[in-house]
Design an enzyme around this catalytic site. Structure first.
Site, PDB file in Angstrom:
ATOM      1  N   SER A  41       0.892  -1.138  -0.025  1.00  0.00           N
ATOM      2  CA  SER A  41      -0.037   0.169   0.094  1.00  0.00           C
ATOM      3  C   SER A  41       0.768   1.342  -0.051  1.00  0.00           C
ATOM      4  O   SER A  41       0.441   2.270  -0.784  1.00  0.00           O
ATOM      5  CB  SER A  41      -1.055  -0.091   1.220  1.00  0.00           C
ATOM      6  OG  SER A  41      -0.439  -0.109   2.368  1.00  0.00           O
ATOM      7  N   GLU A  79      -5.543  -4.059 -25.001  1.00  0.00           N
ATOM      8  CA  GLU A  79      -4.632  -4.523 -23.931  1.00  0.00           C
ATOM      9  C   GLU A  79      -4.634  -3.875 -22.651  1.00  0.00           C
ATOM     10  O   GLU A  79      -4.582  -4.426 -21.609  1.00  0.00           O
ATOM     11  CB  GLU A  79      -3.370  -4.927 -24.470  1.00  0.00           C
ATOM     12  CG  GLU A  79      -3.392  -5.983 -25.669  1.00  0.00           C
ATOM     13  CD  GLU A  79      -2.264  -6.530 -26.142  1.00  0.00           C
ATOM     14  OE1 GLU A  79      -1.564  -7.420 -25.563  1.00  0.00           O
ATOM     15  OE2 GLU A  79      -1.456  -5.809 -27.039  1.00  0.00           O
ATOM     16  N   PHE A  80      -4.274  -2.493 -22.833  1.00  0.00           N
ATOM     17  CA  PHE A  80      -4.326  -1.841 -21.552  1.00  0.00           C
ATOM     18  C   PHE A  80      -5.340  -1.846 -20.676  1.00  0.00           C
ATOM     19  O   PHE A  80      -5.212  -1.903 -19.377  1.00  0.00           O
ATOM     20  CB  PHE A  80      -3.914  -0.332 -21.961  1.00  0.00           C
ATOM     21  CG  PHE A  80      -2.492   0.295 -21.900  1.00  0.00           C
ATOM     22  CD1 PHE A  80      -2.390   0.698 -20.704  1.00  0.00           C
ATOM     23  CD2 PHE A  80      -1.923   0.181 -22.792  1.00  0.00           C
ATOM     24  CE1 PHE A  80      -0.937   1.237 -20.357  1.00  0.00           C
ATOM     25  CE2 PHE A  80      -0.468   0.746 -22.716  1.00  0.00           C
ATOM     26  CZ  PHE A  80       0.110   1.369 -21.383  1.00  0.00           C
ATOM     27  N   MET A  81      -6.600  -1.955 -21.217  1.00  0.00           N
ATOM     28  CA  MET A  81      -7.901  -1.889 -20.311  1.00  0.00           C
ATOM     29  C   MET A  81      -7.999  -3.205 -19.791  1.00  0.00           C
ATOM     30  O   MET A  81      -9.083  -3.120 -18.884  1.00  0.00           O
ATOM     31  CB  MET A  81      -9.145  -1.771 -21.325  1.00  0.00           C
ATOM     32  CG  MET A  81      -9.098  -0.463 -22.361  1.00  0.00           C
ATOM     33  SD  MET A  81      -8.598   0.840 -21.224  1.00  0.00           S
ATOM     34  CE  MET A  81      -8.272   2.142 -22.611  1.00  0.00           C
ATOM     35  N   HIS A 141      -5.911  -3.626 -17.394  1.00  0.00           N
ATOM     36  CA  HIS A 141      -5.443  -3.120 -16.262  1.00  0.00           C
ATOM     37  C   HIS A 141      -6.294  -2.265 -15.580  1.00  0.00           C
ATOM     38  O   HIS A 141      -6.201  -0.937 -16.309  1.00  0.00           O
ATOM     39  CB  HIS A 141      -3.719  -2.606 -16.504  1.00  0.00           C
ATOM     40  CG  HIS A 141      -3.048  -3.829 -17.198  1.00  0.00           C
ATOM     41  ND1 HIS A 141      -2.319  -4.626 -16.352  1.00  0.00           N
ATOM     42  CD2 HIS A 141      -2.696  -4.133 -18.312  1.00  0.00           C
ATOM     43  CE1 HIS A 141      -1.538  -5.561 -17.098  1.00  0.00           C
ATOM     44  NE2 HIS A 141      -1.806  -5.150 -18.434  1.00  0.00           N
ATOM     45  N   GLU A 156      -9.415   8.406 -23.691  1.00  0.00           N
ATOM     46  CA  GLU A 156      -9.005   8.089 -24.718  1.00  0.00           C
ATOM     47  C   GLU A 156      -9.726   9.064 -25.985  1.00  0.00           C
ATOM     48  O   GLU A 156     -10.754   9.461 -25.616  1.00  0.00           O
ATOM     49  CB  GLU A 156      -9.526   6.730 -24.981  1.00  0.00           C
ATOM     50  CG  GLU A 156      -8.710   6.224 -26.379  1.00  0.00           C
ATOM     51  CD  GLU A 156      -9.222   4.877 -26.748  1.00  0.00           C
ATOM     52  OE1 GLU A 156      -8.799   4.172 -27.831  1.00  0.00           O
ATOM     53  OE2 GLU A 156      -9.718   4.249 -25.950  1.00  0.00           O
ATOM     54  N   ARG A 161     -16.404   9.394 -31.301  1.00  0.00           N
ATOM     55  CA  ARG A 161     -17.706  10.087 -31.430  1.00  0.00           C
ATOM     56  C   ARG A 161     -17.686  11.506 -31.752  1.00  0.00           C
ATOM     57  O   ARG A 161     -18.604  12.081 -32.165  1.00  0.00           O
ATOM     58  CB  ARG A 161     -18.531   9.820 -30.203  1.00  0.00           C
ATOM     59  CG  ARG A 161     -18.802   8.363 -29.598  1.00  0.00           C
ATOM     60  CD  ARG A 161     -19.783   8.299 -28.582  1.00  0.00           C
ATOM     61  NE  ARG A 161     -21.046   8.953 -28.794  1.00  0.00           N
ATOM     62  CZ  ARG A 161     -21.900   9.209 -27.856  1.00  0.00           C
ATOM     63  NH1 ARG A 161     -21.752   8.874 -26.432  1.00  0.00           N
ATOM     64  NH2 ARG A 161     -23.124   9.723 -28.178  1.00  0.00           N
ATOM     65  N   ASN A 212      -0.266   4.597 -10.257  1.00  0.00           N
ATOM     66  CA  ASN A 212       0.428   4.728  -9.183  1.00  0.00           C
ATOM     67  C   ASN A 212       1.669   3.730  -9.100  1.00  0.00           C
ATOM     68  O   ASN A 212       1.688   2.908 -10.206  1.00  0.00           O
ATOM     69  CB  ASN A 212      -0.126   4.386  -7.733  1.00  0.00           C
ATOM     70  CG  ASN A 212      -0.862   3.045  -7.498  1.00  0.00           C
ATOM     71  OD1 ASN A 212      -0.044   2.142  -7.687  1.00  0.00           O
ATOM     72  ND2 ASN A 212      -2.002   3.075  -7.531  1.00  0.00           N
ATOM     73  N   ARG A 214       3.649  -7.318 -18.634  1.00  0.00           N
ATOM     74  CA  ARG A 214       3.975  -6.554 -20.088  1.00  0.00           C
ATOM     75  C   ARG A 214       5.559  -6.247 -20.459  1.00  0.00           C
ATOM     76  O   ARG A 214       5.754  -5.671 -21.454  1.00  0.00           O
ATOM     77  CB  ARG A 214       3.406  -5.294 -20.390  1.00  0.00           C
ATOM     78  CG  ARG A 214       1.775  -5.282 -19.943  1.00  0.00           C
ATOM     79  CD  ARG A 214       0.938  -6.502 -20.831  1.00  0.00           C
ATOM     80  NE  ARG A 214      -0.494  -6.492 -20.748  1.00  0.00           N
ATOM     81  CZ  ARG A 214      -1.282  -7.107 -21.258  1.00  0.00           C
ATOM     82  NH1 ARG A 214      -0.847  -7.881 -22.344  1.00  0.00           N
ATOM     83  NH2 ARG A 214      -2.599  -7.021 -21.095  1.00  0.00           N
TER      84      ARG A 214
END
Length: 244
Positions: free
Chosen positions: A67, A87-89, A91, A99, A103, A187, A198
């Site tokens: 923590s 792929e990031f999403m 995490h 992003e 739209r 963080n 990764r």
């Protein structure tokens, strides 16, 4: 009214570089802040700013007291194909994203083209495979097919926009190789978890086998991490790249 299926190919840009750039104005905290967050639980806030940092950080990392590593922040501008953003999403804990939106703005004709150095051939079975470089013919086929599809897709995208079709509808025709940009804020603890999955490293207790494109992003992020949190990064390496 039917769409014209023989629209002229669009002028597009091919890009093989994938980057994550640290927003230095948003870096919050340091190795000292991590130590302060740890000491408040043992000596209280009044004395939390005193004491040696390297040994404490290594102790926290080794014993997986995680923590304190959450009390700092880094924010990166990532420029990558949509499939890397997806792929990031994966995490989610300790991460925030914003992003570019298809739209609200017209997407640029910039598309991912694998560089000649990118291995193309998967060898082995699922869960136990490696990648090898392809032949000249395979690279030529990739370059040709990617180019044809990208140009055709963007031409139809432009055609629909020109006929008044909403951006949020027209964007669906664009492939996942379309470049996007987004801010990824995390963080140090969440970043270390990301890096453990990764990146490929001889330091790793638990080896990972990431897709090459997201590993390039991770490498940029780790360089920034090592500069702004050097003691934390060193302890991370010394303890097998295991997230605390």
């Amino acid at each position: 009214m039917s769409l014209n299926t023989s629209v002229a190919p669009a002028a597009v840009t091919f890009r093989s570089t994938i980057t994550a750039t640290l927003d230095t104005e948003t870096v919050a905290g340091s190795d000292a802040k991590i130590c302060k967050a740890a000491r408040v639980s043992t000596v209280g806030a009044a004395a939390a700013e005193t004491g040696e940092a390297r040994g404490l950080i290594n102790y926290l990392m080794k014993n997986r007291h995680g923590s304190p590593f959450e009390h700092a922040q880094l924010s990166f501008l990532v420029e990558a194909p949509i499939f890397v953003a997806r792929e990031f999403m994966r995490h989610r804990v300790g991460w925030s994203y914003n992003e570019t939106s298809g739209r609200y703005r017209e997407l640029e004709p910039v598309f991912y083209m694998p560089p000649a150095s990118r291995p193309l051939v998967q060898v082995g079975k699922a869960g136990e495979y490696s990648f090898e470089h392809g032949t000249h013919e395979q690279y030529d086929a990739v370059e040709h097919s990617f180019g044809v599809i990208y140009r055709a897709a963007y031409s139809h995208y432009q055609q629909m926009l020109g006929r008044g079709v909403a951006r949020e509808v027209a964007r669906s025709v664009l492939p996942v190789g379309t470049f996007t940009s987004f801010y990824a804020t995390c963080n140090p603890r969440s970043l270390m978890h990301f890096l453990s999955l990764r990146t490929t490293s001889a330091w790793a207790t638990f080896p990972s086998f990431p897709q090459e494109e997201i590993e390039r992003v991770a490498d940029d992020m780790e360089k920034a991490f090592s500069l702004h949190f050097p003691l934390t990064w060193e302890a991370y390496l010394d303890n097998g790249r295991v997230c605390p």
